[in-house]
Design an enzyme around this catalytic site. Structure first.
Site, PDB file in Angstrom:
ATOM      1  CG  ASN A  49      59.829  75.382  44.037  1.00  0.00           C
ATOM      2  OD1 ASN A  49      59.291  74.859  45.003  1.00  0.00           O
ATOM      3  ND2 ASN A  49      59.369  75.228  42.802  1.00  0.00           N
ATOM      4  CD  GLU A  58      67.449  71.991  44.655  1.00  0.00           C
ATOM      5  OE1 GLU A  58      67.394  70.984  43.939  1.00  0.00           O
ATOM      6  OE2 GLU A  58      66.756  73.016  44.421  1.00  0.00           O
TER       7      GLU A  58
END
Length: 133
Positions: A45, A58
C-alpha cells in the site's frame, strides 16, 4: 493451489508489507500475486496526504502485473501487521474480480502468516463483470 505455492505467496506478501509507504496510518499491507505461469508479483500500500489518492497493496500488485504484460492470475496472498488477517476493501475486490474467476483462492494472513483462504465468490458474491455490460 498446492500448499508449497501458498506458502511461497504468503512469504512474498509478508516481505512486500515491509515496503509499504504508510506515514499516516502506519498500517502496512503487502500483496503477492501468482501468475498462471508461476511468477510472483508483489505490491504494497502507498498512502498520500490526500487519502483518496492512496492505493492498496492488492491493486498495486494487479496494476504492476498488468503493466508488465501479465493478465492470467492463479491466486493472491494479502498480509498485514496485526493479530487479525484483513480482507480486501471493496475497490480491491472489484479490481481482483476483473482478473480472477469465482473459484480463485485469495489467502488472507496476519503478521505471523496465519489466516484463511477465501474464493473470489466468497469475497464478492454477485460481482459486476464485463459480462454484465
Amino acid at each position: 493451489m498446492e500448499q508449497e505455492t501458498k506458502e511461497r505467496l504468503i512469504q512474498a506478501a509478508l516481505a512486500a508489507r515491509d515496503k509499504a509507504y504508510v506515514p499516516y496510518s502506519n498500517y502496512r499491507v503487502g500483496a503477492a500475486l501468482l501468475t498462471k505461469e508461476g511468477k510472483i508479483i508483489t505490491g504494497c500500500n502507498v498512502e498520500n496526504a490526500s487519502y483518496g489518492l492512496s492505493n492498496c497493496a492488492e491493486r498495486t500488485a494487479i496494476f504492476k502485473a498488468v503493466s508488465e504484460g501479465e493478465r492470467d492470475f492463479a491466486g493472491m496472498a494479502v498480509a498485514v501487521y496485526g493479530k487479525k488477517a484483513a480482507s480486501p476493501c471493496g475497490a480491491c475486490r472489484q479490481v481482483l474480480r476483473e482478473f480472477f474467476n469465482d473459484d480463485a483462492e485469495i489467502i488472507l494472513v496476519n503478521e505471523e502468516g496465519k489466516g484463511s483462504v477465501a474464493t473470489m465468490e466468497q469475497l464478492l458474491p454477485g460481482a459486476f463483470t464485463g459480462e454484465d455490460m
